[in-house]
Design a protein around this motif. Structure first.
Motif, PDB file in Angstrom:
ATOM      1  N   ALA A   1       0.831  -1.207   0.000  1.00 25.08           N
ATOM      2  CA  ALA A   1       0.000   0.000   0.000  1.00 25.08           C
ATOM      3  C   ALA A   1       0.867   1.259   0.000  1.00 25.08           C
ATOM      4  CB  ALA A   1      -0.929  -0.008   1.209  1.00 25.08           C
ATOM      5  N   VAL A   2       1.927   1.262   0.793  1.00 26.26           N
ATOM      6  CA  VAL A   2       2.820   2.431   0.833  1.00 26.26           C
ATOM      7  C   VAL A   2       3.518   2.602  -0.508  1.00 26.26           C
ATOM      8  CG1 VAL A   2       4.925   3.336   1.902  1.00 26.26           C
ATOM      9  CG2 VAL A   2       3.119   2.372   3.326  1.00 26.26           C
TER      10      VAL A   2
ATOM     11  N   LEU B   1       2.454   1.592  -3.497  1.00 30.38           N
ATOM     12  CA  LEU B   1       1.495   2.058  -4.498  1.00 30.38           C
ATOM     13  C   LEU B   1       1.159   3.532  -4.309  1.00 30.38           C
ATOM     14  CD1 LEU B   1      -0.931  -0.981  -4.743  1.00 30.38           C
ATOM     15  CD2 LEU B   1       0.635  -0.148  -6.490  1.00 30.38           C
ATOM     16  N   ARG B   2       1.077   3.956  -3.065  1.00 29.54           N
ATOM     17  CA  ARG B   2       0.807   5.370  -2.812  1.00 29.54           C
ATOM     18  C   ARG B   2       1.963   6.234  -3.301  1.00 29.54           C
ATOM     19  NH1 ARG B   2      -1.836   8.743   1.839  1.00 29.54           N
ATOM     20  NH2 ARG B   2      -0.714  10.671   1.497  1.00 29.54           N
ATOM     21  N   ALA B   3       3.188   5.780  -3.071  1.00 32.27           N
ATOM     22  CA  ALA B   3       4.354   6.539  -3.531  1.00 32.27           C
ATOM     23  C   ALA B   3       4.373   6.629  -5.061  1.00 32.27           C
ATOM     24  CB  ALA B   3       5.637   5.891  -3.019  1.00 32.27           C
TER      25      ALA B   3
ATOM     26  N   TRP C   1       1.764   6.405  -7.010  1.00 34.49           N
ATOM     27  CA  TRP C   1       0.622   7.253  -7.387  1.00 34.49           C
ATOM     28  C   TRP C   1       0.989   8.730  -7.265  1.00 34.49           C
ATOM     29  CZ3 TRP C   1      -3.778   5.800  -9.615  1.00 34.49           C
ATOM     30  CH2 TRP C   1      -4.855   6.675  -9.606  1.00 34.49           C
ATOM     31  N   ARG C   2       1.704   9.079  -6.181  1.00 37.22           N
ATOM     32  CA  ARG C   2       2.088  10.478  -5.969  1.00 37.22           C
ATOM     33  C   ARG C   2       3.130  10.918  -6.996  1.00 37.22           C
ATOM     34  NH1 ARG C   2       2.614  12.096   0.204  1.00 37.22           N
ATOM     35  NH2 ARG C   2       1.769  14.022  -0.605  1.00 37.22           N
TER      36      ARG C   2
ATOM     37  N   ARG D   1      -0.800  12.029  -9.557  1.00 37.60           N
ATOM     38  CA  ARG D   1      -2.230  11.795  -9.419  1.00 37.60           C
ATOM     39  C   ARG D   1      -2.689  11.985  -7.983  1.00 37.60           C
ATOM     40  NH1 ARG D   1      -3.718   9.685 -14.446  1.00 37.60           N
ATOM     41  NH2 ARG D   1      -1.991   8.637 -15.429  1.00 37.60           N
ATOM     42  N   ASP D   2      -2.032  12.837  -7.268  1.00 39.25           N
ATOM     43  CA  ASP D   2      -2.392  13.118  -5.885  1.00 39.25           C
ATOM     44  C   ASP D   2      -3.613  14.015  -5.856  1.00 39.25           C
ATOM     45  OD1 ASP D   2      -2.165  13.009  -3.162  1.00 39.25           O
ATOM     46  OD2 ASP D   2      -0.633  14.563  -3.026  1.00 39.25           O
ATOM     47  N   LYS D   3      -4.484  13.853  -4.887  1.00 31.72           N
ATOM     48  CA  LYS D   3      -5.702  14.663  -4.786  1.00 31.72           C
ATOM     49  C   LYS D   3      -5.359  16.148  -4.611  1.00 31.72           C
ATOM     50  CE  LYS D   3      -8.532  11.086  -2.686  1.00 31.72           C
ATOM     51  NZ  LYS D   3      -9.241  10.673  -1.474  1.00 31.72           N
TER      52      LYS D   3
END
Length: 53
Positions: free
Chosen positions: A35-36, A38-40, A42-43, A47-49
């Motif tokens: 999860a960490v 994939l978040r990295a 993604w950022r 594609r960060d909110k």
């Protein structure tokens, strides 16, 4: 003889429960790392909110 079987059964049960707990812990840690990661990714892909706002 029955006590030896009972002691052996208790030891086996303890071993199996400990094995299950260790395997569960490994899976949970792997999911957190995934999860960490994939978040990295993604950022880094932008594609960060907060970035879109």
């Amino acid at each position: 003889m029955t006590r030896l079987l009972a002691a052996g059964s208790a030891e086996l049960l303890h071993h199996l429960l400990l094995d299950r707990a260790i395997k569960t812990g490994v899976v949970v840690v792997a999911l957190v790392v995934l999860a960490v990661g994939l978040r990295a990714i993604w950022r880094r892909a932008g594609r960060d909110k907060d970035h879109d706002a």
